[in-house]
Write a protein that holds these residues in place. Structure first.
Motif: not given
Ligand code: TRP
Length: 363
Positions: A5-11, A43-45, A136-142, A150-152, A154-156
């Motif tokens: 699993i990878l997921t995150g939020d913007r701080p 934490i997607a700073d 860059s989000q594709a980089a985070d995930i891959t 697992p996201v809301g 809006d992240q589809k």
């Molecule tokens: N875009 C997500 C948000 O606004 C935060 C986020 C950044 C993220 N990289 C991610 C979520 C990778 C899931 C996977 O909340």
């Protein structure tokens, strides 16, 4: 293949109930299910800076808030790796290569980015970093070879764009990256929790959020002033459920056990709704019930937060350790990517041998 699993939020602020039902609650369940080999929570700073580049202090201050929110909701650093995006430079390098695989028009068509551009008034001059944050989000995930994100809702579009990048990369450079799948909230009330004012979304700028770190008194005030049915003036009036925020929240948060505890005269939410529709049920009673339901959920979160707030150094140590672990994993993926892209010159002894031979033969 490992289940990751990878997921995150913007701080950019403290996390609220929308985050909780949209993804946080699910993450904790997934973490505790024991079904996953690895869980990364980021934490997607760096992403937050794509539209807050002029306000780094805000991003910096919210790192600890988001970390505290994670820990207080039950994200357990022994089971999940919590880390800070900007501390993983490998993500920038991956993004740079992925940028070759997307077109400008594809980025401009991303529905989430499109609406964010409109919201921020960026139409006339879109910052390039902002437009390309889905890459860059594709980089985070891959980078973490995530199989589940697992996201809301809006992240589809971000996930769709990630899948396109993965497929393109693998078809051009050979099978390297893992295609992730999105995991959306299962309850439709949770897909997008409205604000306390009934507006479509909880958002800090609208001031319609209930925060996970709100005091009991704050939560009570916010619930008691929540938007209901504006035509439900007298208790005896029939009331509407659709668009009634209090009931939307009950859909998201309550179950039958809450009725047994706090409103034993009703067996379940359907019975409460029927009474409201028929007339004779006042808003205050429903709101008090919602407050009880929310408090039952928030009280332990608040308690755990207070515990971690007493050890801020310990929380930073968790983030530092998590970031070091995340860097190692991302580096391994980057090594694979470099090899697939044929830019692994010094670690490819075969290449050097071959060329050495070829140039000698030329003489
Ligand atoms: N875009 C997500 C948000 O606004 C935060 C986020 C950044 C993220 N990289 C991610 C979520 C990778 C899931 C996977 O909340």
């Amino acid at each position: 293949m490992d289940k990751i699993i990878l997921t995150g939020d913007r701080p950019t602020g403290r996390l609220h109930l929308g985050h909780f039902v949209g993804s946080l609650r699910r993450r904790v369940e997934l973490q505790n299910s024991g079904e996953f080999d690895k869980i990364f929570i980021m934490i997607a700073d760096a992403q937050a800076l794509t539209d807050n580049w002029d306000n780094p202090q805000k991003v910096r201050d919210n790192i600890i808030e988001v970390a505290l929110d994670y820990l207080s909701c039950g994200i357990d650093p022994a089971k999940s790796t919590i880390f800070i995006q900007s501390q993983i430079p490998q993500l920038c390098e991956l993004s740079f290569y992925y940028l070759n695989l997307v077109t400008l028009s594809r980025l401009e068509r991303n529905p989430t980015v499109k609406s964010e551009i409109a919201m921020r008034g960026f139409e006339t001059s879109i910052p390039a970093g902002f437009l390309t944050y889905p890459v860059s989000q594709a980089a985070d995930i891959t980078a973490f070879k995530a199989t589940v994100v697992p996201v809301g809702e809006d992240q589809k579009p971000m996930l769709e764009q990630t899948m396109e990048i993965v497929r393109k990369f693998n078809s051009v450079y050979g099978e390297t990256l893992v295609e992730p799948s999105i995991l959306l909230p299962s309850n439709s009330a949770c897909l997008r929790l409205p604000g306390t004012d009934g507006k479509a979304k909880m958002s800090k700028s609208l001031g319609n959020c209930i925060y996970l770190s709100d005091s009991s008194e704050d939560v009570r005030k916010k619930v008691m002033s929540m938007f209901t049915d504006p035509d439900h003036l007298k208790v005896t009036d029939p009331g509407k459920i659709e668009g009634n925020t209090v009931f939307t929240y009950l859909d998201a948060f309550c179950d039958d056990s809450h009725f047994a505890k706090y409103l034993p005269e009703y067996p379940n939410l359907d019975a409460l709704k029927d009474h409201y529709r028929a007339g004779g049920l006042g808003d205050v009673k429903v709101k008090k019930f919602l407050f009880a339901v929310l408090e039952e959920m928030l009280a332990p979160i608040r308690e755990r937060r207070a515990m971690y707030e007493r050890d801020i150094k310990g929380v930073y140590a968790i983030l530092e350790k998590g970031s070091a672990a995340a860097r190692e994993v991302a580096q391994r993926t980057l090594d694979d990517v470099r090899e697939s892209m044929k830019i692994n010159y010094f670690s490819d002894s075969q290449l050097i041998e071959e060329q050495d031979r070829r140039f000698k033969e030329k003489k």
